[in-house]
Design a protein around this motif. Sequence first.
Motif, PDB file in Angstrom:
ATOM      1  N   LEU A   4     -97.483  32.555  37.193  1.00  0.00           N
ATOM      2  CA  LEU A   4     -96.748  31.672  38.097  1.00  0.00           C
ATOM      3  C   LEU A   4     -97.487  30.379  38.397  1.00  0.00           C
ATOM      4  O   LEU A   4     -96.900  29.441  38.940  1.00  0.00           O
ATOM      5  N   SER A   5     -98.774  30.315  38.075  1.00  0.00           N
ATOM      6  CA  SER A   5     -99.592  29.201  38.555  1.00  0.00           C
ATOM      7  C   SER A   5     -99.396  27.944  37.732  1.00  0.00           C
ATOM      8  O   SER A   5     -99.178  27.981  36.523  1.00  0.00           O
ATOM      9  N   THR A   6     -99.502  26.806  38.424  1.00  0.00           N
ATOM     10  CA  THR A   6     -99.388  25.501  37.779  1.00  0.00           C
ATOM     11  C   THR A   6    -100.121  24.466  38.609  1.00  0.00           C
ATOM     12  O   THR A   6    -100.307  24.635  39.821  1.00  0.00           O
ATOM     13  N   ASN A   7    -100.533  23.383  37.955  1.00  0.00           N
ATOM     14  CA  ASN A   7    -101.096  22.233  38.672  1.00  0.00           C
ATOM     15  C   ASN A   7    -100.452  20.937  38.196  1.00  0.00           C
ATOM     16  O   ASN A   7    -101.027  19.854  38.357  1.00  0.00           O
ATOM     17  N   LEU A   8     -99.255  21.027  37.632  1.00  0.00           N
ATOM     18  CA  LEU A   8     -98.599  19.847  37.075  1.00  0.00           C
ATOM     19  C   LEU A   8     -98.434  18.734  38.105  1.00  0.00           C
ATOM     20  O   LEU A   8     -98.546  17.554  37.776  1.00  0.00           O
ATOM     21  N   PHE A   9     -98.157  19.094  39.337  1.00  0.00           N
ATOM     22  CA  PHE A   9     -97.870  18.087  40.353  1.00  0.00           C
ATOM     23  C   PHE A   9     -98.927  18.042  41.459  1.00  0.00           C
ATOM     24  O   PHE A   9     -98.713  17.431  42.502  1.00  0.00           O
ATOM     25  N   THR A  10    -100.052  18.677  41.228  1.00  0.00           N
ATOM     26  CA  THR A  10    -101.112  18.706  42.234  1.00  0.00           C
ATOM     27  C   THR A  10    -101.924  17.416  42.192  1.00  0.00           C
ATOM     28  O   THR A  10    -102.333  16.961  41.117  1.00  0.00           O
ATOM     29  N   ARG A  11    -102.147  16.842  43.362  1.00  0.00           N
ATOM     30  CA  ARG A  11    -102.999  15.657  43.489  1.00  0.00           C
ATOM     31  C   ARG A  11    -104.292  16.073  44.174  1.00  0.00           C
ATOM     32  O   ARG A  11    -104.281  16.622  45.279  1.00  0.00           O
ATOM     33  N   ARG A  46    -103.778  19.692  32.719  1.00  0.00           N
ATOM     34  CA  ARG A  46    -102.567  20.085  33.443  1.00  0.00           C
ATOM     35  C   ARG A  46    -101.966  21.316  32.768  1.00  0.00           C
ATOM     36  O   ARG A  46    -101.887  21.397  31.543  1.00  0.00           O
ATOM     37  N   VAL A  47    -101.532  22.255  33.602  1.00  0.00           N
ATOM     38  CA  VAL A  47    -101.070  23.551  33.115  1.00  0.00           C
ATOM     39  C   VAL A  47     -99.667  23.822  33.645  1.00  0.00           C
ATOM     40  O   VAL A  47     -99.427  23.733  34.850  1.00  0.00           O
ATOM     41  N   ARG A  48     -98.765  24.141  32.755  1.00  0.00           N
ATOM     42  CA  ARG A  48     -97.409  24.522  33.151  1.00  0.00           C
ATOM     43  C   ARG A  48     -97.378  25.991  33.552  1.00  0.00           C
ATOM     44  O   ARG A  48     -98.171  26.803  33.056  1.00  0.00           O
ATOM     45  N   ALA A  49     -96.468  26.349  34.440  1.00  0.00           N
ATOM     46  CA  ALA A  49     -96.271  27.759  34.783  1.00  0.00           C
ATOM     47  C   ALA A  49     -95.780  28.500  33.548  1.00  0.00           C
ATOM     48  O   ALA A  49     -94.779  28.103  32.932  1.00  0.00           O
ATOM     49  N   ALA A  50     -96.481  29.544  33.151  1.00  0.00           N
ATOM     50  CA  ALA A  50     -96.090  30.294  31.964  1.00  0.00           C
ATOM     51  C   ALA A  50     -94.782  31.042  32.176  1.00  0.00           C
ATOM     52  O   ALA A  50     -94.058  31.315  31.226  1.00  0.00           O
ATOM     53  N   ASN A  51     -94.486  31.379  33.425  1.00  0.00           N
ATOM     54  CA  ASN A  51     -93.243  32.101  33.743  1.00  0.00           C
ATOM     55  C   ASN A  51     -92.517  31.324  34.835  1.00  0.00           C
ATOM     56  O   ASN A  51     -92.450  31.750  35.979  1.00  0.00           O
ATOM     57  N   LEU A  52     -91.974  30.183  34.453  1.00  0.00           N
ATOM     58  CA  LEU A  52     -91.300  29.325  35.422  1.00  0.00           C
ATOM     59  C   LEU A  52     -90.091  29.991  36.062  1.00  0.00           C
ATOM     60  O   LEU A  52     -89.883  29.851  37.270  1.00  0.00           O
ATOM     61  N   PRO A  53     -89.251  30.740  35.320  1.00  0.00           N
ATOM     62  CA  PRO A  53     -88.118  31.402  35.978  1.00  0.00           C
ATOM     63  C   PRO A  53     -88.552  32.314  37.118  1.00  0.00           C
ATOM     64  O   PRO A  53     -87.905  32.358  38.168  1.00  0.00           O
TER      65      PRO A  53
END
Length: 447
Positions: free
Chosen positions: A290-297, A312-319
Motif C-alpha cells: 500500500l505504501s507510496t511516496n509519489l506525492f510526499t514533500r 519515487r515509488v508507486r503503490a504496488a496495490n493501488l486498488p
Amino acid sequence: MRVRSLAALAALVLASVVPTSAAHADRVPDDQPLPGYTIDNPPLAPVLVHGKPSRVLQGVHRHAAYDIEVPPHWNGKLALYAHGYAGQGFVLTVGPPPFGLRQRLLDQGYAWAASSYYDNGYDVRAGVLSTRDVAELFADKVGRPKQRIIAGVSMGGHVIGRSLEQFPGYYDGALPMCGVLGDDELFDFFLDYNVVAQDLSGIREYPVTDQYATVTVPKIEAALGLTGLRPGGPDTTNERGKQFRSVVINRTGGKRPGDVQSFAVWKDFPFTLATPEPPDATLAEYPAQLSTNLFTRYEPNEPVNVNATVQRVRAANLPARLSNRLSQVPRINGRPTVPVLSLHGLGDMFVPFSMEQIYAKEVARNRRSGLLVQRAIRTTQHCEFSNVEAGTAWDDLVRWIDRGRRPAGDVTTKPSVVARPDYGCRFSDPAAYAAGTGTRRLFPACP
C-alpha cells in the motif's frame, strides 16, 4: 522485490506464511483454530476484587482464542481489549488489558473480554471481526452489556479506528493507545525512511536484496554519520545526516520535545523493516503493498534537494489502498460516532506521533473534533505508558461517556504548540519521570 513493512515491534526477518483464513473457515469447527494455527492460552488465574475472586471464562470461538473476566458485582458494562501485532507465526495468543487496567476495570465493576483474533500478521480485519465476535459471545455467556468500551494498543488502535466506523453505534467509547490511527500512512513512513536515507547517503538499493540489512545499511549509516549515534551521546551526524534526521522528525510529528534524542533511539530500527517481498504475499503479510511516496514533500529540502532526487515509488496495490472495504489493512476515515480518547508517546518513531495528527485532521474534516481528545506522553519507546497515565485516561473516558464531560487534551495539529518546550507535560506521569523510568529522562524536566 519491494520494501516490506510490518507494523510490529518484533518484526525483523519473517519468513513464514500466514494461512489464508477465510478460505477454510467454513470447513473448520467454530471451536478450533484455522488450519496451520495452534492456540496458546494457559489458564488465567482469577484476581481478587474487593476481597472476592473474579470469574474467568476461556475458550475458542470462531477460530479465535478468548478470555473473559467478570467481577463479583458486575456493573453491566463491558470493556473490549484489542491487542497489537502478534507476529507472523502460527500460534494465537490472548491476554488481559495492560498498564494495570485489568484490575482497575474489575475494581470499578467492569467485565472485560479479549480475543486472539483468528489470524496473525497485520490483519486488522481479523481484529475488527474477532473483537465484535467476542463481544457477542459475552452477551450469550454472561449477559448483554448495557455499555461497550473498546481499548487497545498499536495495531489494536487501527482495529479500534476501523471498528468504530465498521459498526457505528455498537461501541460507546474508545481508548486507543499508541495506535495506528493513520492507517496506510504508517507504511508510507517506513518507505520514506529507507528511500530518503538511500538518497541522502548516495547508496541506493531499492528494491532491496537479502543483503540490505547486513551490507547496505551499515554503509548508509556510515555515510550519514549515524553509526556511532547514541541517545545522550555526542552528535555524530554529518551535514546530510542532520538533514535526514530533520526529515524523519518532520515525518513523525514535527519539531517537538525530545525529538533529537528519540531519533537516536530509533535510528536503526526502521531499516530492519525493509526486506525482500515474499512471493504471493497477502496484505497482512506485506502491508508495504500500500505504501507510496509519489506525492510526499520532504522537509527540509536542503542542502540536498531531496524532493528532486529521491526515488519515487508507486503503490504496488493501488486498488487496495483506495478501497474502503474491510480489508486486512483497511482505511480509517476519521468518522467516529462516540467519544475517543487517545494516548501517544511523543518520541515514538515506530508508530509515530504523526498518526495522531493524521487522525485529528481527518476527524476535523468530518466535523467530529468534539468526539476526539488526544494526549501526548513524554516517552520514546512504543506504547511506553505508566499505569497512572493509562488509568487516568480510562477514568476520564468513562466520565465523558457517562456524564458527557469532555476531558482535557493536547492540541496535536499546530506545529507552534507541539514545538513548545513543555508540550506533553500536562498528561505525563511526573512520578515516572522522577523515578527515571524507561526513556523519560531523554526529555527535559517539565517546568
